[in-house]
Enzyme design. Sequence first.
Site, PDB file in Angstrom:
ATOM      1  N   LYS A  46      26.062 -29.225  13.580  1.00  0.00           N
ATOM      2  CA  LYS A  46      25.724 -30.275  14.548  1.00  0.00           C
ATOM      3  C   LYS A  46      24.828 -31.317  13.881  1.00  0.00           C
ATOM      4  O   LYS A  46      23.953 -30.968  13.077  1.00  0.00           O
ATOM      5  CB  LYS A  46      25.023 -29.636  15.765  1.00  0.00           C
ATOM      6  CG  LYS A  46      24.733 -30.617  16.890  1.00  0.00           C
ATOM      7  CD  LYS A  46      24.186 -29.904  18.120  1.00  0.00           C
ATOM      8  CE  LYS A  46      23.826 -30.884  19.227  1.00  0.00           C
ATOM      9  NZ  LYS A  46      23.313 -30.227  20.429  1.00  0.00           N
ATOM     10  N   SER A 120      25.398 -30.940  24.820  1.00  0.00           N
ATOM     11  CA  SER A 120      25.442 -32.049  23.881  1.00  0.00           C
ATOM     12  C   SER A 120      26.185 -31.726  22.584  1.00  0.00           C
ATOM     13  O   SER A 120      26.487 -32.633  21.825  1.00  0.00           O
ATOM     14  CB  SER A 120      24.013 -32.513  23.548  1.00  0.00           C
ATOM     15  OG  SER A 120      23.300 -31.458  22.929  1.00  0.00           O
ATOM     16  N   SER A 148      23.331 -26.776  25.814  1.00  0.00           N
ATOM     17  CA  SER A 148      24.223 -27.578  24.972  1.00  0.00           C
ATOM     18  C   SER A 148      25.173 -26.790  24.095  1.00  0.00           C
ATOM     19  O   SER A 148      26.022 -27.390  23.430  1.00  0.00           O
ATOM     20  CB  SER A 148      23.398 -28.501  24.084  1.00  0.00           C
ATOM     21  OG  SER A 148      23.033 -29.612  24.832  1.00  0.00           O
TER      22      SER A 148
HETATM   23  N1  GLN Z   1      22.187 -31.252  29.354  1.00  0.00           N
HETATM   24  C1  GLN Z   1      20.864 -30.829  29.048  1.00  0.00           C
HETATM   25  C2  GLN Z   1      19.985 -32.028  28.798  1.00  0.00           C
HETATM   26  O1  GLN Z   1      20.463 -33.106  28.828  1.00  0.00           O
HETATM   27  C3  GLN Z   1      20.849 -29.893  27.893  1.00  0.00           C
HETATM   28  C4  GLN Z   1      20.993 -30.533  26.583  1.00  0.00           C
HETATM   29  C5  GLN Z   1      20.764 -29.613  25.420  1.00  0.00           C
HETATM   30  O2  GLN Z   1      20.792 -28.388  25.565  1.00  0.00           O
HETATM   31  N2  GLN Z   1      20.475 -30.194  24.261  1.00  0.00           N
HETATM   32  O3  GLN Z   1      18.827 -31.905  28.573  1.00  0.00           O
END
Ligand code: GLN
Length: 436
Positions: A46, A120, A148
Site C-alpha cells: 500500500k 482505503s 481499511s
Molecule cells: N473509512 C475509515 C476512515 O475513513 C477507515 C480508514 C482506514 O482504516 N484507514 O477513517
Amino acid sequence: MKDLQKKLKDINKEYNYFNVICDDLQEQYKNANKKGKLYGMPISIKDCVCVKDVETRGGSKILEGYKPTFNATVVQRLIDQGAIILGKTSQDEFGFGSFSTHTYNIPKNPFDKTRSCGGSSGGSAGITRKLSDLKIKHVSIAESTGGSIACPAAFCGVYGYTPTYGLFSRYGLLDYGNSLDKIGIMADNLKDIKTVFEVVKGYDEKDSTSLNLEKTPLNKDDSIKKVAIIKETLNVDPEIKEAIIKTVKAKFGSYDEISLPIVEKYATPCYYIIAVSEASTNLAKYCGLRYGAAEELKGTFDEYFTKVRTKYFEPESKRRIMLGTFTRMAGYRDAFYLKAAKVRTMIINEYKKAFQKYDLIISPTMPIVAPKFSDIEKLTPLQNYMMDIMTVGPNLAGLPHLSCNAGYSKKEKLPIGIMYIANHLNDYKLMNDKLK
Ligand code: GLN
C-alpha cells in the site's frame, strides 16, 4: 518477471491499482534471498508504507516525488525473506475514506468497473483479486485505521487480515491515527496470509508501540469452539444477512446471537473523534518544506504553508484537519477527545466480556456490497462515515479481525464479506482452516 511487469502495466491502464509499478522486478528476482521463506513471492505494498527509493505518497498529491531513504520494517522483513516488491497500491489520501475515491488515482472494482474497490486499501484488494483470477501468486500489504483492510477485501472478494494492534511494526508507515493504525495482509488464500504473518510479526525497537512477544505472547491455541454473531449487525440488506447466517451455520454448525450495545451506539462517533484528532496533528508535517510537493518560497511561513496545503490536499483531508483541530482545542478537548478516549475503554471492556465466552465474534464486514461511483458521489460526509459501522469497533479496540468472502449478491453478483473478530493476541484463531 518481465511478463508480470507487463501484465501489471496492462491491468493498471484499465483499473488504477498501482500508483507506482517497480521497474526492477527482474533484478529483484535475481538478487532475492533464495533460501528465504518468501523467495520469489510477488508482494504489492500500500502506498502509505515506505519502500526505499520508490515514490511513497500515501495516495496524496502533497507527497509527489517523495522517495524514502529507508524501508518500513515490514517491507525489510519481506525482502530479507526473498519477496519481490511489485509497487505501491492506490488508496484514499492518507487512508481517509472507505471507497478509495479521495485520491488522484481511483481504483476500479474488478467485478464491475463502475463500482468502488472499497477503501482505503482499494488498490491492494483490487490487484489481489485480479492476479488471483489470472492464477498469479501474490500477496498485498495493506493498512487499516478503522477498517481499511476489511472493507476493500469484502468488496473485492479476497481475504483481509488486520492483526492485534502492535503486532506488526508501524515503523515506516505514514501515520493516520497512531493509536489505531495497523499494517496487515491481503491474499486470495489463508495459507499465504499465515506465511507472511510469520515473517513480519514481532517486536521492533524502532516502534515504541510494538509488542514484545516474549512478554506478551500470542495464544498458539487456534481452536474455535464457540462463536457468536452480533445481533445488531444483522440489521442490513436481507441478502447480506442470509449470506452471513448461511456461512456461519456451514462452518460452525451452531452459534449464539449477542448484543454489543455500546459498540453499536458509540463506536462510529468515538472512532471519528479519535481518528480525526490524531490525523490533524499527523498532517502538520506536510507543509511543502520537508517532503514532496513545494511551491515558490514567497511570503510568510503561514502564507506559504496555507498555499501548499490548499493546493495539494484533497477536500476530505481538509475536512479532517478542521474537525480534528476542533476536537483537540482547549475548551472542547474534555467534551470530545477525552470523552471519546473514555468511551473507547468502555468499548474494549464490552468486547472483552464477550470473549470470556466466545472464540470469535462475527458480523457482516460492510452493510452494503461495492457501491457505484455515481452513488458514492451522492453521499454526505456523515453517510460516508456511517459505512464503517461494522469495522470501526474492532479497530478502536485493537482486536485482530479477518474479512472473508461469504458468497455473492444474487442480482449484481458482487462479493459479500463476513468479518471474524478474535480477542487480543488470538490471531492464530483467524488462521484456522475452518475459516478458509
Ligand atoms: N473509512 C475509515 C476512515 O475513513 C477507515 C480508514 C482506514 O482504516 N484507514 O477513517
